[in-house]
Scaffold this active site. Structure first.
Site, short mmCIF file in Angstrom:
data_model
loop_
_atom_site.label_atom_id
_atom_site.label_comp_id
_atom_site.label_asym_id
_atom_site.label_seq_id
_atom_site.Cartn_x
_atom_site.Cartn_y
_atom_site.Cartn_z
CB SER A 206 -0.95 -0.05 1.20
OG SER A 206 -1.98 0.90 1.06
CG HIS A 466 -5.43 -2.70 0.25
ND1 HIS A 466 -4.81 -2.40 -0.94
CD2 HIS A 466 -4.81 -1.93 1.20
CE1 HIS A 466 -3.87 -1.49 -0.73
NE2 HIS A 466 -3.84 -1.20 0.57
#
Length: 544
Positions: A206, A466
């Site tokens: 990320s 994610h």
């Protein structure tokens, strides 16, 4: 000095040297000796300072190398301190945690009596440049394999790491400069801990993935690492390089009591005098609702005259110049990456039972620019409204925002925030670079992950969200529970991929039985799809 005293001194030095040599927990670097901890499967050396304390006069300054010499053995058995942050995952009104004095490295080395050195994986943690730490990313899976040495680093977050007035007085990017100094420390010192300084790979998830990409955009990164992997985040994502930083910096000053000055030097001096907790707690004033926008402070393009500048051009311009490190790079995404941020829209109000997604029907034009990060990229309200309208039509048409249309919303978030940047990054790197560029998409939903955590719901299927891949490398109990047998196999293959990437000199990348295909010198996009029981090379004329 008498002969007897000289002999006694020599004897004591000899005994100390023997003790140090016999004790694998003792490591000596320029600053002195360090004592680590025996954890059974591995040795750990935690909270080693690599920079001067970023407090007082050194707040909002480029980090300085740690220069102190320890007279006693440094105790590296203390748990790492998390940098001060306003943490999204604290389920309380007061989300403040951590310490401003946090610039350390932590090292984890497998216990292998028959092996003296290991390739090195350096972790850059995620958290939207606002929160997180290396300590929440477990390393037990890697240590069980016993083939890699892991280094976790700390860096400034939120306003302490990224506040910027856009000029030389408060240029910003302090967190990125912290990362860079830590990488230099690792290159210099890791051999003392059993790491191979010529076999270092940088990996981040990320914001950590975007950071890894930004570090690679420095030409001399090639002297610090052999390659980099950006998992679900790269420098071209719309939430990475921020605009509007100057406005937010002065607003920050007003919030913490610096008045209405519009002079950068005055603002900086005032912010240096304020408690760090006040500065970080001010983050709540920048949130429109819940934890939106998820990155109120982040990387910026610094002015060319900024001292110790890290980034003075947009990443696209840097890549087009060809002046970046020519080392292998991998950029990845998951099929439903946008579940991060989108999932929180499903959280129910404890009093009314209503979800944020229901409120979007009336607030879409107000909230969309913050949710999808074009609030500062558009010059007028009309420009913002036009894009908000187009996105809603493209992904929902005439459907209302609701739990039933959630997958359409999640697909929008996936595309805009994470996926669309991947082909753009590949295009630029293969046109202006020479080193290999690889990509994979992870398509294997977990039973419980970030989607369930952010939404506080188990009645919605989120897909492969994610972190579902990255948390198989660095096991993270805080974000997921349990691991299936197929995920155990995938975890081992990911760890093997890292070892091979760090050791081989050909710049190739493998995942189990599958070899990644290089996007450089290829007209099509080469992407490895990793699913529950298979991996497969896919080739696209247009990115799917």
């Amino acid at each position: 000095m008498s002969i007897f005293k000289r002999l006694l001194c020599l004897t004591l030095l000899w005994i100390a040297a023997l003790e140090s040599e016999a004790d694998p927990l003792i490591v000596e670097i320029t600053n002195g000796k360090i004592r680590g901890k025996d954890n059974g499967l591995y040795y750990s050396y935690e909270s080693i300072p690599n920079a001067e304390h970023p407090t007082g006069a050194l707040r909002f300054e480029a980090p300085q190398p740690y220069s102190h010499h320890w007279t006693d053995v440094f105790n590296a058995t203390q748990s790492p301190v998390e940098c001060m942050q306003w943490n999204q995952f604290i389920n309380e009104n007061n989300k403040l945690m951590g310490d401003e004095d946090c610039l350390t490295v932590s090292i984890y080395k497998p216990k292998k009596p028959n092996r003296s050195s290991f390739p090195v994986v350096v972790l850059l943690h995620g958290g939207a440049f606002m929160f997180g730490s290396g300590s929440i990313y477990g390393h037990d899976s890697i240590m069980r394999e016993g083939t890699l040495l892991v280094v976790k680093i700390s860096f400034g977050l939120g306003p302490l790491g990224f506040a910027s007035t856009g000029d030389r007085h408060l240029p910003g990017n302090y967190g990125l400069k912290d990362q860079r100094l830590a990488l230099q420390w690792i290159k210099k010192n890791i051999a003392h801990f059993g790491g191979m300084p010529d076999n270092i790979v940088l990996i981040g998830h990320s914001a950590g993935g975007a950071s890894a990409h930004l570090q690679l955009l420095h030409e001399d990164f090639k002297h610090l690492a052999k390659g980099a992997i950006s998992v679900s985040g790269n420098a071209l994502d719309p939430w990475v390089i921020q605009q509007g930083g100057r406005r937010r910096a002065f607003e920050l000053g007003r919030i913490v009591g610096c008045g209405h000055t519009n002079v950068s030097a005055e603002l900086k001096d005032c912010l240096k005098s304020k408690p760090a907790s006040d500065i970080v707690s001010a983050v709540r004033s920048f949130l429109v609702f819940s934890y939106v926008p998820f990155s109120a402070f982040g990387p910026v393009v610094e002015p060319s005259d900024a001292p110790d500048a890290f980034l003075t051009e947009d990443p696209r311009a840097v890549i087009k110049s060809g002046k970046f490190a020519q080392v292998p790079w991998a950029v990845t995404y998951t099929t439903e990456d946008g579940g991060y941020n989108a999932a929180q829209l499903l959280e129910r109000n404890k009093l009314t039972g209503e979800s944020w997604i229901d409120l979007l029907n009336d607030r879409w034009f107000d909230w969309a620019p913050y949710l999808l990060f074009y609030r500062d990229a558009k010059k007028t309200i009309k420009d913002m409204d036009d894009l908000s309208f187009d996105l809603r039509q493209q992904y929902l048409a005439d459907r209302r925002f609701s739990v039933e249309s959630y997958w359409n919303v999640q697909r929008m978030f996936t595309d805009v925030l994470f996926k669309n940047s991947v082909p753009s990054a590949i295009d630029l790197h293969r046109k202006y670079g020479k080193s290999p560029v690889y990509s994979f998409v992870y398509d294997n939903p977990t039973d419980s992950g970030v989607g369930q955590l952010l939404s506080n719901r188990t009645d919605v299927h989120f897909g492969t969200v994610h972190g579902d891949d990255f948390f198989l490398i660095f096991n993270t109990a805080a974000y997921r529970t349990g691991i299936r047998p197929d995920e155990e196999v995938i975890s081992k293959k990911f760890i093997g991929m890292l070892e091979d990437f760090a050791l081989n000199d050909k710049g190739t990348l493998t995942f189990g039985e599958c070899n990644f295909q290089n996007n450089v010198n290829s007209k099509e996009y080469q992407v490895l799809r990793i699913s529950r029981n298979a991996c497969k090379n896919e080739e696209y004329a247009r990115f799917p």
